[in-house]
Design a protein around this motif. Structure first.
Motif, PDB file in Angstrom:
ATOM      1  N   ALA A  52      13.669  -0.368   0.409  1.00 22.78           N
ATOM      2  CA  ALA A  52      12.690  -1.471   0.513  1.00 22.78           C
ATOM      3  C   ALA A  52      11.333  -0.938   0.949  1.00 22.78           C
ATOM      4  O   ALA A  52      10.285  -1.354   0.441  1.00 22.78           O
ATOM      5  CB  ALA A  52      13.192  -2.521   1.497  1.00 22.78           C
ATOM      6  N   GLU A  53      11.348   0.008   1.920  1.00 22.31           N
ATOM      7  CA  GLU A  53      10.087   0.586   2.392  1.00 22.31           C
ATOM      8  C   GLU A  53       9.413   1.385   1.289  1.00 22.31           C
ATOM      9  O   GLU A  53       8.194   1.308   1.099  1.00 22.31           O
ATOM     10  CB  GLU A  53      10.342   1.463   3.614  1.00 22.31           C
ATOM     11  CG  GLU A  53      10.649   0.667   4.872  1.00 22.31           C
ATOM     12  CD  GLU A  53      11.085   1.551   6.019  1.00 22.31           C
ATOM     13  OE1 GLU A  53      10.791   1.195   7.169  1.00 22.31           O
ATOM     14  OE2 GLU A  53      11.726   2.601   5.768  1.00 22.31           O
ATOM     15  N   LYS A  54      10.198   2.161   0.557  1.00 22.97           N
ATOM     16  CA  LYS A  54       9.623   2.953  -0.535  1.00 22.97           C
ATOM     17  C   LYS A  54       8.964   2.055  -1.575  1.00 22.97           C
ATOM     18  O   LYS A  54       7.884   2.362  -2.098  1.00 22.97           O
ATOM     19  CB  LYS A  54      10.713   3.812  -1.182  1.00 22.97           C
ATOM     20  CG  LYS A  54      11.239   4.929  -0.286  1.00 22.97           C
ATOM     21  CD  LYS A  54      12.373   5.679  -0.970  1.00 22.97           C
ATOM     22  CE  LYS A  54      12.970   6.741  -0.048  1.00 22.97           C
ATOM     23  NZ  LYS A  54      14.090   7.466  -0.695  1.00 22.97           N
ATOM     24  N   GLN A  75       3.562  -0.017  -3.671  1.00 20.26           N
ATOM     25  CA  GLN A  75       2.618  -1.077  -4.032  1.00 20.26           C
ATOM     26  C   GLN A  75       1.377  -1.085  -3.144  1.00 20.26           C
ATOM     27  O   GLN A  75       0.391  -1.740  -3.457  1.00 20.26           O
ATOM     28  CB  GLN A  75       3.319  -2.441  -3.932  1.00 20.26           C
ATOM     29  CG  GLN A  75       4.481  -2.589  -4.909  1.00 20.26           C
ATOM     30  CD  GLN A  75       5.286  -3.855  -4.646  1.00 20.26           C
ATOM     31  OE1 GLN A  75       5.146  -4.497  -3.610  1.00 20.26           O
ATOM     32  NE2 GLN A  75       6.140  -4.207  -5.607  1.00 20.26           N
ATOM     33  N   GLU A  76       1.427  -0.363  -2.046  1.00 19.86           N
ATOM     34  CA  GLU A  76       0.353  -0.425  -1.054  1.00 19.86           C
ATOM     35  C   GLU A  76      -0.858   0.389  -1.489  1.00 19.86           C
ATOM     36  O   GLU A  76      -0.739   1.548  -1.902  1.00 19.86           O
ATOM     37  CB  GLU A  76       0.875   0.094   0.289  1.00 19.86           C
ATOM     38  CG  GLU A  76       0.140  -0.481   1.478  1.00 19.86           C
ATOM     39  CD  GLU A  76       0.901  -0.264   2.779  1.00 19.86           C
ATOM     40  OE1 GLU A  76       0.238  -0.013   3.785  1.00 19.86           O
ATOM     41  OE2 GLU A  76       2.144  -0.328   2.754  1.00 19.86           O
ATOM     42  N   ARG A  89       5.088   7.229  -7.604  1.00 20.35           N
ATOM     43  CA  ARG A  89       3.868   6.596  -7.099  1.00 20.35           C
ATOM     44  C   ARG A  89       2.686   7.464  -7.468  1.00 20.35           C
ATOM     45  O   ARG A  89       2.837   8.658  -7.730  1.00 20.35           O
ATOM     46  CB  ARG A  89       3.894   6.396  -5.573  1.00 20.35           C
ATOM     47  CG  ARG A  89       4.000   7.687  -4.773  1.00 20.35           C
ATOM     48  CD  ARG A  89       3.759   7.452  -3.281  1.00 20.35           C
ATOM     49  NE  ARG A  89       2.352   7.209  -3.026  1.00 20.35           N
ATOM     50  CZ  ARG A  89       1.869   6.046  -2.642  1.00 20.35           C
ATOM     51  NH1 ARG A  89       2.653   5.024  -2.475  1.00 20.35           N
ATOM     52  NH2 ARG A  89       0.589   5.894  -2.435  1.00 20.35           N
ATOM     53  N   LYS A  90       1.525   6.830  -7.465  1.00 17.57           N
ATOM     54  CA  LYS A  90       0.305   7.559  -7.828  1.00 17.57           C
ATOM     55  C   LYS A  90      -0.186   8.329  -6.611  1.00 17.57           C
ATOM     56  O   LYS A  90      -0.585   7.750  -5.618  1.00 17.57           O
ATOM     57  CB  LYS A  90      -0.776   6.577  -8.299  1.00 17.57           C
ATOM     58  CG  LYS A  90      -2.041   7.257  -8.754  1.00 17.57           C
ATOM     59  CD  LYS A  90      -3.057   6.234  -9.221  1.00 17.57           C
ATOM     60  CE  LYS A  90      -4.343   6.911  -9.634  1.00 17.57           C
ATOM     61  NZ  LYS A  90      -5.363   5.934 -10.069  1.00 17.57           N
TER      62      LYS A  90
END
Length: 619
Positions: free
Chosen positions: A41-43, A48-49, A69-70
């Motif tokens: 869930a954290e990943k 998205q952050e 992730r980018k």
């Protein structure tokens, strides 16, 4: 203030995310090892952050396969540090102080250029101002982060702990680059060991009062007698070279320029230099150069901006057109540039509404020039009934930070416990409201921070409305703030019990500004509608008939036993309180210091002699 956060653990990242709720644009740098320990869930949340950057633990490591992730650019924190220390105004390390020191030690240069650096433990118990406490504003940032997180702020600069403003801090406050650091350090050290306060002379208006440890000298002669001190502004050539002074030149002036096409660069520079000398200003006092957009590529202007290392700002015809009516018009300029003036509106816009100088248009050999100081600010402060415990903390803070206090004499007199030595206090009398507002706006246009005082709440029969009307018409860009205060109706109600628990109407019986016919109509309609009434300014020596007529209207429409509360000088010395039925209101003693609250069918007097209006709850 652009700030980045650096954290090393899961707990630290949680603290950073708490701070980001208040500073959403602040990037967070965290180790990519967290990607191995975080939950799914954290990943997903981290993916998205925005502005969350994971730094590598070692240069040869790869993050491929750990999470999709980018990654902005894969670097270790040591590789990120030169860029962060250069581009960010503040860094907040969430972790051990020793770790922070190891990362910043090779990138510290000078207190005039270093960013603010803070350290907070990952549990959020303490936040420490570590580097650039004054000029970098680390001390201010520390207090802000402490308020957000509940951490204990730790500030170790000696002057702050002694309640003394260091000279470098004073210079930053007045936007004056400090050049003589050795003298500044020597004199600040002398202040710390208890030497006499430092004399200060200013050749231009100070926007803020001098802090403790400094005393303002009003004349050049008085300053020379002191033998040493701080001189703010341009030093005249006639001043003896033996004077021991530290000069501060506030960089707060916007220069507006209009010029003909293909103006000679050297000629333009010569004209501007002579103009500044005539105005008593140094080139160092100029913060930007401003012109119309059509002149943005003029070689002479580009050359001047480059040589003096100043930004060249341009304004569109539409933007200038919004304020050009405030300045003398030129038919030639209107025909050729589609606006009536260039230099004055551009200086005005760049300064945020500062007073444009000179008043008479300056023009020489195809060049027009104008100057405007960075505009100050007006705070319209409601001071409530007047006692200190009823004045808000925000109002007290504004009073302490302002150079000038303007208001009706009795109101300003009440504020003496919160005013500082050196503040200008402008007192005037009744029916001088327009004069007070215009004076406040003019002082703010010169760059001062001004508090305009209003009793009660500034937006309820107070000074806020008139100030905003005059601002729109005459000073449309001056920054302002309106701070609320306790109204007369609220103050009176608190002394009576709880009479205003339903809808109520406040009506002033003064017909000095509003026709009596309109006031009478409002009394009639509000009474018919069942509103409780809070009557302001019920009677004066000149206005007796109006009070009698108001009582007559209300008595004809309400039960004669309706409770009425009469409070004179609410929450002040000499306070008096009466509770009577409506049928006795005509005989009551009221004056301009009285607030009359008239109940409705839901209002009663309790056994404790309190006036209470039922809200409607079932009991």
């Amino acid at each position: 203030m652009k700030t980045a956060m650096i954290t090393f653990t899961h707990h630290g990242l949680t603290q950073a995310q708490t701070i980001r709720k208040h500073r959403p644009d602040s990037p967070v740098y965290a180790p990519e090892t967290l990607l191995e320990t975080g939950s799914e869930a954290e990943k997903k949340q981290w993916q998205q952050e925005e502005n969350l950057v994971f730094f590598a633990s070692k240069e040869e490591q790869t993050s491929e396969g750990k999470i999709k992730r980018k990654i902005v650019e894969r670097k270790t924190l040591h590789q990120w540090m030169p860029e962060l220390m250069k581009k960010e105004e503040g860094l907040i390390f969430i972790g051990a102080t020793g770790i922070a020191l190891r990362f910043i030690k090779d990138h510290i240069h000078h207190k005039a250029s270093d960013p603010a650096v803070l350290v907070m433990d990952e549990q959020g118990h303490h936040v420490i101002s570590l580097l650039s406490g004054h000029l970098g504003k680390a001390n201010e940032l520390t207090l802000e982060i402490a308020e957000i997180t509940g951490a204990q702020p730790v500030i170790t600069t000696a002057t702050d702990n002694r309640g003394i403003t260091a000279i470098d801090q004073l210079a930053a406050t007045y936007q004056a680059p400090l050049e003589d650091w050795e003298t500044a350090k020597k004199w600040t050290a002398a202040m710390l060991i208890g030497e006499e306060s430092l004399p200060v002379y200013s050749s231009e208006p100070l926007p803020l009062p001098l802090p403790a440890g400094y005393r303002q000298i009003e004349t050049q002669e008085g300053f020379l007698e002191e033998g040493r001190g701080i001189w703010i502004g341009e030093v005249p050539s006639s001043l003896p070279s033996t004077v021991n002074l530290l000069q501060l030149i506030p960089r707060r002036w916007s220069l507006g320029i209009g010029c003909r096409k293909d103006q000679n660069p050297e000629e333009l520079k010569t004209i501007v230099q002579a103009f500044l000398k005539e105005q008593g200003l140094s080139i160092k006092a100029i913060k930007n150069i401003n012109t119309i957009k059509a002149k943005g590529e003029e070689p002479a202007l580009l050359s001047l901006a480059k040589e003096w290392e100043l930004p060249l700002q341009t304004f569109s015809v539409d933007k200038i057109g919004q304020v050009q009516h405030l300045f003398p018009a030129s038919a030639w300029v209107e025909e050729n540039m589609k606006v009536t003036s260039v230099s004055a509106p551009c200086a005005y816009l760049a300064s945020g509404g500062g007073q444009v100088l000179p008043e008479l248009r300056f023009a020489h050999n195809g060049v027009t020039l104008s100057l405007a100081p960075e505009a100050g600010k007006i705070t319209v402060a409601g001071i409530g009934p007047g006692k200190g415990e009823h004045i808000s903390g925000a109002v007290k803070k504004a009073l302490g930070e302002s150079q000038r206090i303007i208001g009706y004499k009795p109101y300003v007199d009440r504020l003496s416990p919160w005013l500082k030595k050196g503040q200008i206090q402008d007192r005037s009398f009744m029916r001088k409201e327009k004069d007070r507002c215009r004076h406040a706006l003019a002082c703010a246009a010169r760059g001062e921070k001004v508090v305009l005082v209003s009793s009660g709440d500034a937006g309820v029969y107070g000074m806020a409305g008139l100030m905003l009307e005059l601002r729109e018409a005459e000073f449309p860009m001056i920054p302002f703030e309106i701070l609320p205060g306790i109204t007369a109706a609220n103050a009176a109600a608190s002394r009576l019990g709880a009479p205003l628990m339903q809808d109520y109407a406040t009506i002033s019986l003064s017909d000095h500004l509003i026709p009596w016919e309109a006031i009478e109509n409002r009394i009639q309609k509000a009474t018919e509608s069942g509103f409780m009434l809070a009557l302001y300014n019920p009677k004066s020596k000149e206005r007796i008939q109006q009070w009698n007529r108001a009582v007559e209207i209300i008595s004809a429409l309400r039960d004669p036993k309706t409770p009425v509360g009469i409070v004179t000088k609410a929450l002040n010395e000499g306070e008096s309180i009466q509770l009577i039925p409506l049928e006795k209101l005509a005989e009551a003693q009221v004056d301009m210091n009285t607030t009359v609250i008239i109940g409705n069918e839901y209002t009663k007097i309790t056994q404790d002699h309190l006036m209470v209006t039922a809200r409607g709850y079932s009991l």
